[in-house]
Structure formats: structure tokens, C-alpha cells
Design a protein around this motif. Structure first.
Motif, mmCIF file in Angstrom:
data_model
loop_
_atom_site.group_PDB
_atom_site.id
_atom_site.type_symbol
_atom_site.label_atom_id
_atom_site.label_comp_id
_atom_site.label_asym_id
_atom_site.label_seq_id
_atom_site.Cartn_x
_atom_site.Cartn_y
_atom_site.Cartn_z
ATOM 1 N N GLY A 141 40.270 44.383 48.793
ATOM 2 C CA GLY A 141 39.928 43.960 50.152
ATOM 3 C C GLY A 141 39.083 42.704 50.156
ATOM 4 O O GLY A 141 38.388 42.406 51.120
ATOM 5 N N LEU A 142 39.144 41.953 49.050
ATOM 6 C CA LEU A 142 38.315 40.746 48.902
ATOM 7 C C LEU A 142 39.164 39.474 48.839
ATOM 8 O O LEU A 142 38.646 38.400 48.548
ATOM 9 C CB LEU A 142 37.454 40.861 47.639
ATOM 10 C CG LEU A 142 36.463 42.033 47.629
ATOM 11 C CD1 LEU A 142 35.832 42.196 46.251
ATOM 12 C CD2 LEU A 142 35.371 41.829 48.679
ATOM 13 N N ALA A 143 40.461 39.584 49.092
ATOM 14 C CA ALA A 143 41.385 38.448 49.112
ATOM 15 C C ALA A 143 41.525 37.752 47.765
ATOM 16 O O ALA A 143 41.767 36.543 47.699
ATOM 17 C CB ALA A 143 40.999 37.435 50.199
ATOM 18 N N GLY A 144 41.385 38.507 46.694
ATOM 19 C CA GLY A 144 41.480 37.930 45.350
ATOM 20 C C GLY A 144 42.804 37.221 45.098
ATOM 21 O O GLY A 144 42.832 36.094 44.596
ATOM 22 N N GLY A 145 43.902 37.828 45.456
ATOM 23 C CA GLY A 145 45.218 37.209 45.264
ATOM 24 C C GLY A 145 45.393 36.012 46.186
ATOM 25 O O GLY A 145 45.906 34.960 45.772
ATOM 26 N N SER A 146 44.960 36.155 47.428
ATOM 27 C CA SER A 146 45.105 35.075 48.411
ATOM 28 C C SER A 146 44.322 33.836 47.995
ATOM 29 O O SER A 146 44.787 32.708 48.166
ATOM 30 C CB SER A 146 44.597 35.527 49.780
ATOM 31 O OG SER A 146 45.308 36.651 50.222
ATOM 32 N N ALA A 157 37.725 29.674 43.111
ATOM 33 C CA ALA A 157 38.385 30.276 44.264
ATOM 34 C C ALA A 157 37.548 31.462 44.743
ATOM 35 O O ALA A 157 37.503 32.510 44.102
ATOM 36 C CB ALA A 157 39.792 30.723 43.872
ATOM 37 N N SER A 158 36.866 31.283 45.885
ATOM 38 C CA SER A 158 35.920 32.295 46.384
ATOM 39 C C SER A 158 36.628 33.509 46.970
ATOM 40 O O SER A 158 37.662 33.379 47.626
ATOM 41 C CB SER A 158 35.053 31.703 47.498
ATOM 42 O OG SER A 158 34.408 30.551 47.069
ATOM 43 N N ALA A 159 35.999 34.666 46.786
ATOM 44 C CA ALA A 159 36.430 35.880 47.476
ATOM 45 C C ALA A 159 35.908 35.830 48.909
ATOM 46 O O ALA A 159 35.106 34.959 49.259
ATOM 47 C CB ALA A 159 35.864 37.103 46.761
ATOM 48 N N ILE A 192 37.072 38.418 40.439
ATOM 49 C CA ILE A 192 37.105 39.163 41.703
ATOM 50 C C ILE A 192 37.892 40.448 41.461
ATOM 51 O O ILE A 192 38.993 40.395 40.907
ATOM 52 C CB ILE A 192 37.820 38.343 42.805
ATOM 53 C CG1 ILE A 192 37.146 36.972 42.988
ATOM 54 C CG2 ILE A 192 37.851 39.104 44.122
ATOM 55 C CD1 ILE A 192 37.953 36.011 43.873
ATOM 56 N N PRO A 193 37.332 41.611 41.840
ATOM 57 C CA PRO A 193 38.108 42.839 41.639
ATOM 58 C C PRO A 193 39.442 42.798 42.376
ATOM 59 O O PRO A 193 39.553 42.210 43.453
ATOM 60 C CB PRO A 193 37.199 43.943 42.183
ATOM 61 C CG PRO A 193 36.044 43.282 42.834
ATOM 62 C CD PRO A 193 35.999 41.864 42.398
ATOM 63 N N VAL A 194 40.444 43.421 41.753
ATOM 64 C CA VAL A 194 41.829 43.370 42.240
ATOM 65 C C VAL A 194 42.088 44.493 43.252
ATOM 66 O O VAL A 194 41.540 45.587 43.113
ATOM 67 C CB VAL A 194 42.785 43.510 41.025
ATOM 68 C CG1 VAL A 194 44.243 43.515 41.453
ATOM 69 C CG2 VAL A 194 42.525 42.382 40.033
ATOM 70 N N ALA A 195 42.918 44.206 44.262
ATOM 71 C CA ALA A 195 43.265 45.185 45.312
ATOM 72 C C ALA A 195 42.012 45.830 45.881
ATOM 73 O O ALA A 195 41.891 47.044 45.991
ATOM 74 C CB ALA A 195 44.239 46.255 44.788
#
Ligand code: C5P
Length: 317
Positions: A104-109, A9-11, A99-102
Motif C-alpha cells: 500500500g506504499l506504491a512501491g511498484g508505481s 523513487a519515493s514511496a 520499499i516493502p512490496v504489496a
């Protein structure tokens, strides 16, 4: 029956982010250019023979309860496709967080996007990309982009996607202070407080602003694969509120910009910052320059590349 499915899952980063107005639903009308990057989480779905979902993630900042967007994606699939859910059952969702969390890289999305794609496969639903994107939009504004990935224009809340020509695997350096997080609702709310008086509200005005970006220099630079122009045309409205409130982010952006390269910018609502580079060697130089200018061990730095894929299935059995 497919028992398990592993997905990358890409950032994403934002090459362009303009806030043009308010929406009746409380969100903002945006015009963005999104770009997938090779920094990715590994999301594994495993059928566990029970009618529930379970999220596992060892990252301390990632919740494993129903507040996790990946969990909500699974629940949404169960609600939308009750027959498939009762036939195939739930799954254990294991997220290997890179992917770093919170940030701005859409990690959760992108984790949520992976669950939609994975369950579609495991449940043999045969959903189309537009159908998956419509489901994604119910979970978050960035989820629809994360499914298909690549390079795309995003309008509306960010959920309306028009693909642009895929860019080459350009290099970038990504930086984030590990202990720093920026709340996206805070960033948008503050922007509204400070700049809301400039918002466009009529339909014709909104369309004119979208068109201006669509036929403007950033999109043109992308169509021409002109990395130098792309670097010069980077833009993010949210920098106007995040940089003054987070001096470390402003400093990192400044260091990236003075280290050479094609340009630097904050991604999304931050606090991650990226610098585009002409080559892997140049990316290494920018990373090393940032490391010596900011010797803080709290600063994480990555070298990565643009990618054309959003969610990529790596195995299913
Ligand atoms: O859609 P998502 O849940 O990712 O958005 C997170 C927050 O960012 C929203 O709650 C809202 O405060 C803000 N936002 C916005 N306008 C958008 C997208 C996000 O105001 N188009």
C-alpha cells in the motif's frame, strides 16, 4: 549520449482515501490526499547497447519479467518514442528494493515513475510533468502522483493530481508484517460488495463529494501546516474491509494509536500502517512501544519523514 541514470523513487502514504463511486472503466472514483515519504527505492538505468529492456531485482517477490511495472514503463516509452528507442536502444533497469512490496506504499508505481523520468533524460526527450503524468496514468493509478511527489490531492482513479502546499519534514513510523500482503483488487472488490449500495453515481454528486474534501478539514490542516489536525483527520475507507480481514493489521494500528503521537492509519489498501509523530524522539518512542507490544520478528518497523520529492535524479552520466 547519457549511458546511465540513477534515481531515488519515493514511496507514498495516503493521509486520506475516500471511495465515492464506481467508474465505467471498472475502477473507483476516489478522493485522496497523497504524501511522499523518504523511504525510497534506488532505480538505476544503464544503456546496454541492445534493443530490449532487462529488469534486475534481488527481492524474491519482485518479478523481473514483463509483469514488472517498471518493465512496462520502459516498453511504453519504447512504443511511444520509437525513434528515440531505435537511436539510443534499451536499458538494464536495476531496482534496489527498500520499499516493502504489496504494502500500500506504491512501491511498484514509483519504480515505473522512475523509469519514465530516467528514459526521458537518457533519450533527451524533454517531456513536461503533465506529459510524463499522462504516460504514467496508462501504467497505474498511482504512477502520476509518484512522478512529482510531495503532498497532493488525487481524484478520478487517483491519476488526476493537484499539488497542495508541501508539508514540513514531519516524522512517521511505518510498520508492516513482512509475510503479509493485501491484494489491491481484492480490497476494492470487497469494498464494492459491502458498501457499493452507498456509492454516488451522478456527476453532480461526485463533484459535491470532491469539493467537500477539497474545502474540508484535512486539506485545510495541510494548508495551515497543522500536524496535530492532520493526525486527527487521517481517513482511509479501505480500512473498513482490510482491518476485519487482517486482525494483525488492526492490532498494529491500535498499538500505534495508543503509543502517543499524532495519529495512525493504514496506507492505501494496506497492510502497511503508519503513525505520525511530533518529533524524531517521539517516533522512536512509538517504534519501541510497537516493538515491545508486538515482539513478532515478522514485524518490520521504519522511522522515516515526509519528503517533497517524488522521483529524484541522483546521478546521470
Ligand atoms: O491502477 P492500479 O493498477 O494501481 O490499480 C490496481 C487495482 O486497484 C485495480 O485493478 C482495481 O481493482 C483497483 N482500483 C480501483 N479503483 C481505483 C484504483 C484502483 O478499483 N481508482
Amino acid at each position: 549520449m547519457m549511458d546511465s541514470c540513477s534515481l531515488l523513487a519515493s514511496a507514498k502514504i495516503n493521509l486520506y482515501l475516500e471511495i465515492i463511486g464506481d467508474r465505467p472503466d471498472g475502477y473507483h472514483e476516489l478522493v485522496m490526499v497523497m504524501q511522499s515519504i523518504a523511504l525510497a527505492d534506488l532505480v538505476e538505468l544503464k544503456a546496454i547497447g541492445m534493443d530490449a529492456f532487462r529488469v534486475r531485482c534481488s527481492h524474491p517477490l519482485v518479478p523481473t519479467d514483463s509483469s514488472n511495472l517498471a518493465y512496462r514503463a520502459a516498453q511504453l516509452m519504447a512504443d511511444e518514442f520509437p525513434e528515440a528507442f531505435s537511436r539510443w536502444g534499451g536499458a538494464e533497469i536495476t531496482i534496489d528494493k527498500r520499499i516493502p512490496v504489496a504494502a500500500g506504499l506504491a512501491g511498484g508505481s514509483t519504480n515505473a515513475a522512475a523509469v519514465l523520468v530516467g528514459l526521458d533524460l537518457m533519450w533527451n526527450l524533454g517531456l513536461t510533468l503533465p506529459q510524463l503524468q499522462e504516460l504514467g496514468a496508462k501504467l497505474g493509478s498511482d504512477v502520476p502522483f509518484c512522478i512529482g511527489g510531495g503532498t497532493a490531492l488525487a481524484t478520478g482513479r487517483g491519476e488526476k493530481i493537484s499539488p497542495l502546499s508541501n508539508l514540513d519534514r514531519s516524522y512517521l513510523v511505518l510498520g508492516k508484517f513482512r509475510s503479509l500482503q493485501v491484494s489491491t483488487p481484492w480490497a476494492y472488490k470487497t469494498f464494492r460488495q459491502e458498501f457499493g449500495h452507498q456509492y454516488v453515481s451522478d456527476a453532480a454528486g461526485l463533484e459535491e463529494r470532491r469539493q467537500r474534501v477539497h474545502s474540508g478539514p484535512m486539506v485545510s490542516a495541510i494548508l495551515h501546516h497543522d500536524d496535530r489536525q492532520i493526525g486527527q483527520r487521517l481517513y482511509n475507507d479501505l480500512e473498513r474491509v482490510v482491518l476485519p480481514a487482517y486482525p494483525q493489521v488492526a492490532q498494529l494500528r491500535e498499538v500505534f494509536r495508543s503509543a502517543g503521537g499524532l495519529g495512525g492509519m493504514m496506507s492505501g489498501s494496506g497492510p502497511s500502517v503508519f503513525a505520525l509523530a511530533e518529533s524524531e524522539l517521539e517516533a522512536t518512542k512509538i517504534r519501541d512501544a510497537a516493538r515491545s507490544a508486538i515482539p513478532d520478528p515478522d514485524l518490520d518497523l521504519w522511522i522515516t519523514q515526509f519528503t517533497t520529492t517524488g522521483i529524484q535524479v541522483v546521478s546521470n552520466k
